[in-house]
Design a protein around this motif. Structure first.
Motif, short mmCIF file in Angstrom:
data_model
loop_
_atom_site.label_atom_id
_atom_site.label_comp_id
_atom_site.label_asym_id
_atom_site.label_seq_id
_atom_site.Cartn_x
_atom_site.Cartn_y
_atom_site.Cartn_z
N ARG A 169 45.81 57.30 4.81
CA ARG A 169 47.18 56.95 5.66
C ARG A 169 48.21 57.40 4.73
NH1 ARG A 169 45.94 50.88 7.91
NH2 ARG A 169 43.98 51.38 8.96
N GLN A 170 49.21 58.44 5.41
CA GLN A 170 50.46 58.84 4.83
C GLN A 170 51.56 58.05 5.10
OE1 GLN A 170 50.23 61.05 2.53
NE2 GLN A 170 48.28 61.93 2.64
N PRO A 171 52.35 57.67 4.02
CA PRO A 171 53.66 57.07 4.54
C PRO A 171 54.46 57.88 5.40
CG PRO A 171 53.86 58.12 2.15
CD PRO A 171 52.36 58.32 2.80
N THR A 205 50.79 56.62 -0.34
CA THR A 205 49.54 57.12 0.26
C THR A 205 48.44 56.22 -0.23
OG1 THR A 205 50.02 59.50 -0.03
CG2 THR A 205 47.73 59.08 0.54
N VAL A 206 47.57 55.65 1.08
CA VAL A 206 46.63 54.71 0.65
C VAL A 206 45.27 55.19 1.27
CG1 VAL A 206 46.02 52.21 1.05
CG2 VAL A 206 48.33 52.70 0.84
N ALA A 207 44.38 55.01 0.45
CA ALA A 207 43.03 55.36 1.12
C ALA A 207 42.30 54.16 1.16
CB ALA A 207 42.21 56.29 0.03
N THR A 208 41.59 53.99 2.66
CA THR A 208 40.76 52.81 3.08
C THR A 208 39.52 53.16 3.35
OG1 THR A 208 42.91 52.09 4.03
CG2 THR A 208 40.67 51.00 4.94
#
Length: 370
Positions: free
Chosen positions: A297-299, A307-310
């Motif tokens: 998920r990009q801001p 940036t968050v990887a789930t």
């Protein structure tokens, strides 16, 4: 492996098994069915030193240093230091087999195995090593150049490649027999044959064959595992008698009904006389599928977010349609194989089905797990 591949694999191996079992029974030599009491091998063992190694010997083994000091002391060499640290020497165990009727002066093969932390025994020479029997007496003396059936190579970076085992070798004709083992074969008035696979039918057929060949009351069965034969007292006549005896043709008894499982390899062997009472078997299985995925998920633009990887997991369970097949009364091996192949069972499924039939009392066979 897919269901069709498993089905083809089972069908192939079972067809080979059926072909072998369908072959007519053939007579076997008596020599292949029995062991002669008093005629046996005797193991020998010893402890020795391998010398001449190119720096691949024991490095931090205390008993190797102690053995080397004792050896040098025998030749009048006294070591002032407390630690030799000779990398060209390795402590080994030496073992051999003393065959029946071997005489002093004859040679036998020996095997050598490392006891310490030696990397390789290749190129080494075994020093004189006494070989002892279970009674502690010396029966042979070993010495010679070692043959190692392996190879190895290493680089400066520490990487290495090894083929086979470098710490085990053989010395053909490496030991001279010093003492023979007494045998009761020539001294006893009777010869006892011990069946390798005890069976009353086989014992009876051997007695009949021997008495038909040499006359009545020459052989008698003691039980299902041993047969007593009256042999000539003269040693020369006894050898001639045994040469004729061991070549008699005997039809061995049919083995009992057994099913052998090898849980490590998935091998299943079904004996010829396996029978099944009327039974209905249902075969089905569950398929569990786990899919792992990572979403990033990009801001939002011009924001200070990160940036968050789930990680996301998807688990699905699917139950295959079960199959039910009937086994008729007194089903033969062919019936069992055909029924199980019809549902495409794998070797693991086959083991489960046969075990369930045994628990239900429908399988007339002994289950053996190896």
């Amino acid at each position: 492996m897919g269901k069709d591949a498993c089905k083809r694999q089972i069908a192939f191996f079972m067809s080979v098994l059926l072909f072998l079992m369908a072959a007519p029974a053939r007579a076997e030599r008596l020599l292949d069915l029995v062991d002669i009491q008093g005629v046996r091998n005797n193991p020998l063992i010893g402890y020795g030193l391998i010398v001449g190694l190119n720096g691949s010997g024991d490095k931090s083994t205390e008993f190797t240093d102690q053995s080397l000091k004792n050896l040098l002391r025998e030749f009048g060499v006294t070591q002032a230091g407390t630690d030799l640290k000779s990398k060209n020497v390795a402590a080994v165990s030496v073992h051999a087999t003393l065959t029946p009727f071997v005489r002093p002066g004859q040679r036998i093969d020996i095997s050598v195995s490392s006891l310490g932390d030696a990397k390789s025994l290749s190129g080494g020479t075994l020093l004189m090593t006494p070989l002892k029997g279970i009674d502690g007496e010396i029966y042979a003396v070993a010495q010679g150049d070692l043959v190692v059936g392996g190879a190895g190579a290493s680089g400066a970076s520490g990487s290495s490649v090894t083929i086979n085992t470098l710490t085990v070798g053989r010395i053909p004709n490496g030991a001279i027999v010093e003492r023979s083992v007494p045998s009761s074969f020539s001294s006893n008035r009777e010869i006892v044959l011990n069946l390798r696979d005890p069976a009353f039918s086989t014992a009876r057929r051997i007695v009949q064959a021997v008495n038909n060949k040499f006359g009545p009351d020459v052989a008698r069965a003691r039980d299902s595992a041993s047969i007593v034969i009256a042999a000539p007292p003269d040693s020369s006549q006894r050898v001639t008698f045994m040469s004729v005896l061991e070549n008699l043709d005997i039809e061995a008894a049919v083995p009992p009904a057994r099913v052998i499982f090898n849980s490590r390899t998935g091998t299943v062997v079904i004996g010829q006389n396996v029978k099944v009472l009327p039974a209905a078997v249902s075969h089905g299985s569950l398929i569990v599928t786990i899919n792992e995925d990572t979403k990033v998920r990009q801001p939002v633009a011009e924001s200070l977010g990160l940036t968050v990887a789930t990680a996301e997991s998807e688990v699905t369970v699917e139950q295959q349609r079960g199959a039910v097949f009937m086994l008729p009364e007194a089903a033969s091996l062919q019936d069992i194989i055909s029924a199980i192949n019809s549902v495409g069972a794998s070797p693991t499924d086959l083991m489960s089905i046969l075990q369930a039939l045994k628990q239900a009392g429908a399988l007339r066979a002994e289950l053996i797990v190896i």
